[in-house]
Structure formats: C-alpha cells, structure tokens
Motif scaffolding. Structure first.
Motif, PDB file in Angstrom:
ATOM      1  N   VAL A  50       0.849  -1.194   0.000  1.00 48.49           N
ATOM      2  CA  VAL A  50       0.000   0.000   0.000  1.00 48.49           C
ATOM      3  C   VAL A  50       0.882   1.240   0.000  1.00 48.49           C
ATOM      4  O   VAL A  50       2.063   1.184   0.368  1.00 48.49           O
ATOM      5  CB  VAL A  50      -0.937   0.035   1.233  1.00 48.49           C
ATOM      6  CG1 VAL A  50      -1.901  -1.141   1.212  1.00 48.49           C
ATOM      7  CG2 VAL A  50      -0.128   0.042   2.539  1.00 48.49           C
ATOM      8  N   ASN A  51       0.304   2.356  -0.387  1.00 44.88           N
ATOM      9  CA  ASN A  51       0.993   3.646  -0.327  1.00 44.88           C
ATOM     10  C   ASN A  51       0.225   4.550   0.625  1.00 44.88           C
ATOM     11  O   ASN A  51      -0.750   5.195   0.236  1.00 44.88           O
ATOM     12  CB  ASN A  51       1.068   4.283  -1.716  1.00 44.88           C
ATOM     13  CG  ASN A  51       1.877   5.583  -1.713  1.00 44.88           C
ATOM     14  OD1 ASN A  51       2.274   6.072  -0.649  1.00 44.88           O
ATOM     15  ND2 ASN A  51       2.114   6.144  -2.879  1.00 44.88           N
ATOM     16  N   MET A  58      -4.503   3.898   3.550  1.00 44.34           N
ATOM     17  CA  MET A  58      -4.057   3.819   4.940  1.00 44.34           C
ATOM     18  C   MET A  58      -4.727   2.618   5.607  1.00 44.34           C
ATOM     19  O   MET A  58      -5.958   2.528   5.642  1.00 44.34           O
ATOM     20  CB  MET A  58      -4.418   5.099   5.688  1.00 44.34           C
ATOM     21  CG  MET A  58      -4.230   5.019   7.197  1.00 44.34           C
ATOM     22  SD  MET A  58      -2.575   4.561   7.740  1.00 44.34           S
ATOM     23  CE  MET A  58      -1.637   6.022   7.282  1.00 44.34           C
ATOM     24  N   VAL A  59      -3.939   1.678   6.075  1.00 39.77           N
ATOM     25  CA  VAL A  59      -4.462   0.501   6.772  1.00 39.77           C
ATOM     26  C   VAL A  59      -4.309   0.738   8.267  1.00 39.77           C
ATOM     27  O   VAL A  59      -3.192   0.833   8.790  1.00 39.77           O
ATOM     28  CB  VAL A  59      -3.711  -0.776   6.354  1.00 39.77           C
ATOM     29  CG1 VAL A  59      -4.233  -1.980   7.140  1.00 39.77           C
ATOM     30  CG2 VAL A  59      -3.861  -1.011   4.852  1.00 39.77           C
ATOM     31  N   ARG A  60      -5.429   0.840   8.943  1.00 40.14           N
ATOM     32  CA  ARG A  60      -5.435   1.123  10.368  1.00 40.14           C
ATOM     33  C   ARG A  60      -6.640   0.462  11.006  1.00 40.14           C
ATOM     34  O   ARG A  60      -7.728   0.443  10.436  1.00 40.14           O
ATOM     35  CB  ARG A  60      -5.500   2.637  10.603  1.00 40.14           C
ATOM     36  CG  ARG A  60      -5.556   3.041  12.060  1.00 40.14           C
ATOM     37  CD  ARG A  60      -5.502   4.547  12.227  1.00 40.14           C
ATOM     38  NE  ARG A  60      -5.354   4.926  13.619  1.00 40.14           N
ATOM     39  CZ  ARG A  60      -5.118   6.158  14.040  1.00 40.14           C
ATOM     40  NH1 ARG A  60      -5.016   7.149  13.160  1.00 40.14           N
ATOM     41  NH2 ARG A  60      -4.987   6.427  15.319  1.00 40.14           N
ATOM     42  N   LYS A 200      -7.829  -4.697   3.398  1.00 42.28           N
ATOM     43  CA  LYS A 200      -7.102  -4.411   2.153  1.00 42.28           C
ATOM     44  C   LYS A 200      -7.835  -3.335   1.346  1.00 42.28           C
ATOM     45  O   LYS A 200      -9.005  -3.478   1.015  1.00 42.28           O
ATOM     46  CB  LYS A 200      -6.972  -5.662   1.301  1.00 42.28           C
ATOM     47  CG  LYS A 200      -6.264  -5.409  -0.036  1.00 42.28           C
ATOM     48  CD  LYS A 200      -6.209  -6.644  -0.905  1.00 42.28           C
ATOM     49  CE  LYS A 200      -5.531  -6.324  -2.236  1.00 42.28           C
ATOM     50  NZ  LYS A 200      -5.485  -7.502  -3.137  1.00 42.28           N
ATOM     51  N   PRO A 201      -7.153  -2.231   1.035  1.00 43.80           N
ATOM     52  CA  PRO A 201      -7.785  -1.153   0.260  1.00 43.80           C
ATOM     53  C   PRO A 201      -8.106  -1.615  -1.166  1.00 43.80           C
ATOM     54  O   PRO A 201      -7.324  -2.350  -1.771  1.00 43.80           O
ATOM     55  CB  PRO A 201      -6.710  -0.055   0.241  1.00 43.80           C
ATOM     56  CG  PRO A 201      -5.798  -0.389   1.379  1.00 43.80           C
ATOM     57  CD  PRO A 201      -5.794  -1.872   1.479  1.00 43.80           C
ATOM     58  N   GLN A 202      -9.237  -1.196  -1.676  1.00 42.59           N
ATOM     59  CA  GLN A 202      -9.614  -1.571  -3.041  1.00 42.59           C
ATOM     60  C   GLN A 202      -8.646  -1.012  -4.070  1.00 42.59           C
ATOM     61  O   GLN A 202      -8.483  -1.564  -5.158  1.00 42.59           O
ATOM     62  CB  GLN A 202     -11.036  -1.079  -3.341  1.00 42.59           C
ATOM     63  CG  GLN A 202     -12.108  -1.792  -2.528  1.00 42.59           C
ATOM     64  CD  GLN A 202     -13.514  -1.363  -2.932  1.00 42.59           C
ATOM     65  OE1 GLN A 202     -13.692  -0.376  -3.634  1.00 42.59           O
ATOM     66  NE2 GLN A 202     -14.508  -2.107  -2.473  1.00 42.59           N
ATOM     67  N   ALA A 207       0.655  -7.520  -5.038  1.00 49.28           N
ATOM     68  CA  ALA A 207       0.658  -8.288  -3.792  1.00 49.28           C
ATOM     69  C   ALA A 207       0.333  -7.377  -2.616  1.00 49.28           C
ATOM     70  O   ALA A 207       0.896  -6.292  -2.488  1.00 49.28           O
ATOM     71  CB  ALA A 207       2.014  -8.943  -3.589  1.00 49.28           C
ATOM     72  N   TYR A 208      -0.583  -7.816  -1.769  1.00 39.47           N
ATOM     73  CA  TYR A 208      -0.976  -7.027  -0.596  1.00 39.47           C
ATOM     74  C   TYR A 208      -0.037  -7.306   0.570  1.00 39.47           C
ATOM     75  O   TYR A 208       0.582  -6.406   1.118  1.00 39.47           O
ATOM     76  CB  TYR A 208      -2.417  -7.349  -0.225  1.00 39.47           C
ATOM     77  CG  TYR A 208      -2.928  -6.638   1.013  1.00 39.47           C
ATOM     78  CD1 TYR A 208      -2.781  -5.264   1.165  1.00 39.47           C
ATOM     79  CD2 TYR A 208      -3.575  -7.341   2.035  1.00 39.47           C
ATOM     80  CE1 TYR A 208      -3.259  -4.601   2.295  1.00 39.47           C
ATOM     81  CE2 TYR A 208      -4.063  -6.696   3.160  1.00 39.47           C
ATOM     82  CZ  TYR A 208      -3.902  -5.325   3.281  1.00 39.47           C
ATOM     83  OH  TYR A 208      -4.372  -4.679   4.410  1.00 39.47           O
ATOM     84  N   MET A 209       0.081  -8.576   0.950  1.00 35.94           N
ATOM     85  CA  MET A 209       1.031  -8.952   1.996  1.00 35.94           C
ATOM     86  C   MET A 209       2.348  -9.337   1.334  1.00 35.94           C
ATOM     87  O   MET A 209       2.513 -10.446   0.844  1.00 35.94           O
ATOM     88  CB  MET A 209       0.496 -10.107   2.843  1.00 35.94           C
ATOM     89  CG  MET A 209      -0.545  -9.699   3.852  1.00 35.94           C
ATOM     90  SD  MET A 209      -0.876 -11.023   5.047  1.00 35.94           S
ATOM     91  CE  MET A 209      -1.935 -10.141   6.213  1.00 35.94           C
TER      92      MET A 209
END
Length: 234
Positions: A50-51, A58-60, A200-202, A207-209
């Motif tokens: 992610v950026n 933002m993953v929170r 996970k943001p759309q 790859a996410y992880m």
C-alpha cells in the motif's frame, strides 16, 4: 561478544533465513527458540503493498486478541459526568478531562491506551503532539473515541490492540508472549491477520502482503509465507 549476541547466533542457526515458513512452522520455531531471562514478547512485522501517502490506502484498525497480549495495559479515559463514573467502574486507571490533559502536558505518560468520549475530544486534540508520535491518539476507527467507554476499557484490558502502517507500508503488532502455547500464539496471530486482510484497500494493486516476519524480543526474525497465511483465511 555479549550474551545476547551469542544467543542470537545460536537461535539463527536453526532458521533458514531464505525460507518462508508456514504459519505453524514459524510459530513452533518461535516457541522453541530456547530459554530467556524474561518472558519475551512475540511480535509480527508486515510489509503491505500500500501507499499510505494516499488516504484511501491507509491501513489502520484494532483487534481483540483471543488470548490477550500477556500484558496488563494501563488505560486512561477522557470523560465527564456519568461517563466518568462508567469508565472508573469498568476499571480505567485514570479518568478526567481538562485536569487530565494538563497532567499529560506537564509530562505524565504512565499509560498504554487512551480512550475518549466524543464530547471531550477538544481537550484531547490539544495533546496531538504528545500522543500522536506514541500511537496513543484516540481515533473512532480503532474504537477509542466512543460513548461506550465501559466496553472500550474492558476490551483494552482483555488485550485489544491497535495497529497502523507507517509511511512506507510497514506494520508492527504484538501477538502474545513466549510463555503462551503454540495454539494461543497461532490463534492470536490469525485473528490479527484476518483483520488486516479484511482491511485491504480496493485501490491497492499487486501483492498485498509482501513480507511477514514473526520474532521474539531477543530472537531473529522468521519469515512466514504470505500465500499460506492468506490460504488459511479464505
């Protein structure tokens, strides 16, 4: 060479640094990584695709670990009136509003979690420069800005943790102590992973992880295969 250095090398000899282990293999290695002088924390580090510079990436969030963290958190609550009493009855270590903000401004930081009711956030917002860098600023997304202070305090005491990616997409979180059983560590870890995968943001591409590593306080990092982790969460 220090005791820590010798021990670290001994532990690392049992780990293939190039291999990505299954969840069960990695947790077993962590659990059986030899004796320590204290009950080490078991922590997970993830590199997400992610950026965080983009608000929609933002993953929170937060997760209530099934077996807690093995640590008793010191919880403070910003509240007034009936909510102040509710927080005290739920086991909050310190409760207040203006006077509590002044105490923190004066340098008091003997707490691990901050909860606030929405109506007193005006006092908490002034503490942004103190609480923000320490990851303690209350936020509705993590359930720490709420009128249900009794539930928030109870969950914090039981082992609810908060997490967020840093500016380059790294995320760190505790999943227990070395004294936990393999099954307890696995269940805590999978509870954390499930929430992170769900968030996970759309707009996240590829790859996410990207990387997942688990380690004890004094031990080397053990890589976990993200494919195995995601397969277990389907």
């Amino acid at each position: 060479m220090s005791y820590r250095g010798k021990k670290y090398r001994q532990l690392a000899e049992n780990i293939d640094r190039q291999k990505r282990y299954s969840v069960e293999e990695a947790i077993t290695l962590v659990k059986n990584s030899g004796p320590a002088k204290f009950d080490e924390s078991v922590d997970v580090a993830m590199r997400l695709g992610v950026n965080p510079k983009h608000a929609d990436q933002m993953v929170r969030g937060s997760v209530l670990l099934p077996h807690g963290t093995g640590k008793t958190l010191r919880v403070i609550v910003f509240a007034k009136g009936d909510k102040e009493k509710e927080a005290r009855d739920a086991g909050a270590d310190e409760v207040g509003a203006e006077e509590l903000a002044e105490k923190i401004t004066a340098g008091w930081l003997e707490f691990d979690r901050v909860i606030a009711t929405p109506d007193v956030m005006k006092f908490v917002s002034k503490l942004g420069k103190v609480l923000g860098p320490r990851g303690l600023m209350p936020n509705p997304k993590t359930g720490t800005v709420t009128f249900d202070v009794a539930q928030a305090v109870a969950e914090a005491k039981k082992g609810k943790i908060e997490f967020r990616v840093d500016k380059v997409g790294n995320l760190h979180a505790p999943v227990g102590r070395k004294s936990f059983s393999i099954e307890q560590l696995r269940e805590n870890f999978m509870a954390l992973a499930e929430i992170i995968l769900r968030l996970k943001p759309q707009t996240s591409k590829g790859a996410y992880m990207k990387n997942v590593v688990i380690s004890t306080t004094m031990g080397p990092g053990i890589k976990i295969d993200p494919a195995d982790l995601q397969a277990q969460n389907k």
